[in-house]
Scaffold this active site. Sequence first.
Site, PDB file in Angstrom:
ATOM      1  N   LYS A 145      -2.302  -2.692  10.000  1.00 31.54           N
ATOM      2  CA  LYS A 145      -3.883  -2.968  10.239  1.00 31.54           C
ATOM      3  C   LYS A 145      -3.917  -4.613  10.497  1.00 31.54           C
ATOM      4  CE  LYS A 145      -8.789  -2.640   8.771  1.00 31.54           C
ATOM      5  NZ  LYS A 145      -9.575  -2.275   7.539  1.00 31.54           N
TER       6      LYS A 145
ATOM      7  N   GLU B  39       6.428  -7.052   4.436  1.00 29.35           N
ATOM      8  CA  GLU B  39       7.580  -5.940   4.451  1.00 29.35           C
ATOM      9  C   GLU B  39       7.592  -5.617   5.909  1.00 29.35           C
ATOM     10  OE1 GLU B  39       4.997  -6.382   2.391  1.00 29.35           O
ATOM     11  OE2 GLU B  39       5.646  -5.859   0.267  1.00 29.35           O
TER      12      GLU B  39
ATOM     13  N   GLY C 203      -7.292   1.010   5.580  1.00 26.74           N
ATOM     14  CA  GLY C 203      -5.829   1.466   5.559  1.00 26.74           C
ATOM     15  C   GLY C 203      -5.550   2.723   4.921  1.00 26.74           C
ATOM     16  N   ARG C 204      -5.983   3.153   3.664  1.00 25.80           N
ATOM     17  CA  ARG C 204      -5.748   4.476   3.270  1.00 25.80           C
ATOM     18  C   ARG C 204      -6.612   5.608   3.685  1.00 25.80           C
ATOM     19  NH1 ARG C 204      -7.747   0.542  -0.305  1.00 25.80           N
ATOM     20  NH2 ARG C 204      -9.637   0.887  -1.093  1.00 25.80           N
TER      21      ARG C 204
ATOM     22  N   GLU D 171      -5.997   2.865  -5.347  1.00 21.35           N
ATOM     23  CA  GLU D 171      -6.621   1.781  -4.800  1.00 21.35           C
ATOM     24  C   GLU D 171      -7.800   1.715  -4.584  1.00 21.35           C
ATOM     25  OE1 GLU D 171      -3.570  -0.672  -1.942  1.00 21.35           O
ATOM     26  OE2 GLU D 171      -4.787   0.396  -0.354  1.00 21.35           O
TER      27      GLU D 171
ATOM     28  N   HIS E 137      10.193  22.193 -14.665  1.00 16.79           N
ATOM     29  CA  HIS E 137      11.440  21.863 -15.456  1.00 16.79           C
ATOM     30  C   HIS E 137      11.723  20.584 -15.660  1.00 16.79           C
ATOM     31  CE1 HIS E 137      12.380  26.001 -14.666  1.00 16.79           C
ATOM     32  NE2 HIS E 137      11.844  26.058 -13.463  1.00 16.79           N
TER      33      HIS E 137
ATOM     34  N   LYS F   4       0.830 -10.564  -4.185  1.00 18.47           N
ATOM     35  CA  LYS F   4       1.236 -10.800  -2.719  1.00 18.47           C
ATOM     36  C   LYS F   4       1.496 -12.485  -2.708  1.00 18.47           C
ATOM     37  CE  LYS F   4      -0.711  -7.330   0.157  1.00 18.47           C
ATOM     38  NZ  LYS F   4      -1.684  -7.028   1.137  1.00 18.47           N
TER      39      LYS F   4
HETATM   40  O1  F6P Z   1      -1.357  -4.105   0.041  1.00 18.40           O
HETATM   41  C1  F6P Z   1      -1.907  -3.248   0.038  1.00 18.40           C
HETATM   42  C2  F6P Z   1      -2.286  -2.627   1.326  1.00 18.40           C
HETATM   43  O2  F6P Z   1      -3.302  -3.856   2.038  1.00 18.40           O
HETATM   44  C3  F6P Z   1      -2.928  -1.672   1.695  1.00 18.40           C
HETATM   45  O3  F6P Z   1      -4.267  -1.549   1.228  1.00 18.40           O
HETATM   46  C4  F6P Z   1      -2.545  -1.102   3.122  1.00 18.40           C
HETATM   47  O4  F6P Z   1      -2.767   0.228   3.226  1.00 18.40           O
HETATM   48  C5  F6P Z   1      -1.299  -1.701   3.158  1.00 18.40           C
HETATM   49  O5  F6P Z   1      -1.228  -2.897   2.302  1.00 18.40           O
HETATM   50  C6  F6P Z   1      -0.739  -2.049   4.444  1.00 18.40           C
HETATM   51  O6  F6P Z   1      -1.497  -3.027   5.336  1.00 18.40           O
HETATM   52  P1  F6P Z   1      -1.280  -3.170   6.680  1.00 18.40           P
HETATM   53  O7  F6P Z   1      -1.663  -2.145   7.287  1.00 18.40           O
HETATM   54  O8  F6P Z   1      -2.275  -4.183   7.039  1.00 18.40           O
HETATM   55  O9  F6P Z   1       0.043  -3.607   6.898  1.00 18.40           O
END
Ligand code: F6P
Length: 546
Positions: A206, A212, A267-268, A353, A384, A512
């Site tokens: 987003k 990452e 995002g979620r 979150e 189990h 972060k």
């Molecule tokens: O660090 C958490 C977060 O911001 C989430 O809320 C989000 O889903 C995820 O990182 C990925 O964010 P993006 O879609 O901006 O890469």
Amino acid sequence: MTARQSLSSWKKLTQLAQQKKSQHMNTLFAQDSERFAKFSVELPKMLLDYSKNLIDSETMATLFELAKETHVADWREKMFAGEKINKTENRAVLHTALRGSNEKSLTVDGENVSEHVEAQWQKMEAFVNKVRQGHWLGYSGKRITDIVNIGVGGSNLGPQMVTEALKHYSDNSVNVHYVSNVDGAQIVEILRPLDPEKVLFIVSSKTFTTTETMMNAGTAMKWLTASSFDETAVGKHFVAVTANKENAMNFGIEAKNIFGMWDWVGGRFSLWSAIGLPIALDLGFDQFKALLDGAHEMDEHFVNAPFEQNMPVIMAMLSVWNTTFLGSQSQAILPYDQTLHMLTAYLQQAEMESNGKSVNWHGEAVNYATVPSIWGELGINGQHAFYQYLHQSNNVVPADFIGSVASVTPVKGHHETLMSNFFAQTQALMTGVNEEQVRADLKAKGRTDAYIDMVAPHKVHKGNRPTNTILLKRIDPATLGNLIAMYEHKIFVQGIVLQICSFDQWGVELGKGLAANIQKELASDQISAEHDCSTMSLLNYYQAAK
Ligand code: F6P
């Protein structure tokens, strides 16, 4: 005392919780043979039985009263109307518009949301068909066989969870892979068997700033251009899904290959947007639309059903009851359908979150428990592993059991065995077995008194452990849409009732920021003396041992 705690329903629930704690569900069931009828809801695609909770009619009525006193219905209306209910980010919350019928037109900041959604569906459908039918060709003219989605958190968990859940509906036109971890082990493993000439990358972010994802995307781009010897190949092998078109273009992705996102999609909650592209590529656009329609069906139920029959409202109020009033600190999600093996991970982000916060809308500290920690595993595997704890530890863990009536992949006898366990476990968690019963059972088996004295206390199960049973007719796109949307709305209601800002996530920022600084220190080998001595020593040890 916060405003919530001074509500009359809140006060009454506090008293009820004191009384109910000493009750046993066995007694409640013995006293009322109508419990299932009273405490279950059936929808066309799924059934919720919540009778195995420490509740009675008075408790449920007071929980619904709390939902009313906290104006859940008004807030629900505001959310669906596109009001900026995400206060700390000044944003609307409109993932529901992504799966709407688009009969009603919605406007946010002067922009017609419904038109944007419609246009995006068209762009997605055209793209999906082109790739799946083999008309989208790689740099050397070969058709695309593999899709690699690069994204993390909401840009990974939703699409991957759904891809796994619906894998039996895929016609294997393409193979879909997911890279989320910045640990190079993952991308290396995924790319190793793939042919760069036939791979299409989707960079899903987003913000298009997530470290990452950016690093994985950069590595993927190098992998591709090392094969093509030509940077223009990127246009044929990279698309992006983002609300930050500028960053995506700066990264090297062509404007026509960028699918938009909007501020009003969290995002979620974004798998319904173009973030769901890998799902659509895997299953075809019609099946993706069926997933959206299933979610829309739950939206309609959430908007129209009275609280007493409203599945998301009931689920939210039970969680409030178990967590905030009865004091449970965690909640297990236990799917009994193999294909739902990522559901717990998905709901961890969705619930934790969203509501894992400790100040209310006004920034005041709340002194009540908000969301429990969410954990779990496929039920059968859990049996189990950790069910011992669910049955006999001193911590009560309310659990959602999720299973299906019909198996999508029937293998003679398997589904009945699976579901026998499913039903047995909720019964056992509720009824338990007392010492008298244990002793009688051992006696009947001819055990000696000495043995019985020794082992009996260890075999006692107190029971009285709350569970919700969610029985799906079968896993298919529409039913899965129902299920996910049900949890989304549960989270929303819980946030309103507890006065939590469910749609921001400030708690992820601190770490972060520190990581970005540490990354610079590691690169320059200049470890700052301003760290605490633990962190500084760890960094020095790491650098020295490399
Ligand atoms: O660090 C958490 C977060 O911001 C989430 O809320 C989000 O889903 C995820 O990182 C990925 O964010 P993006 O879609 O901006 O890469």
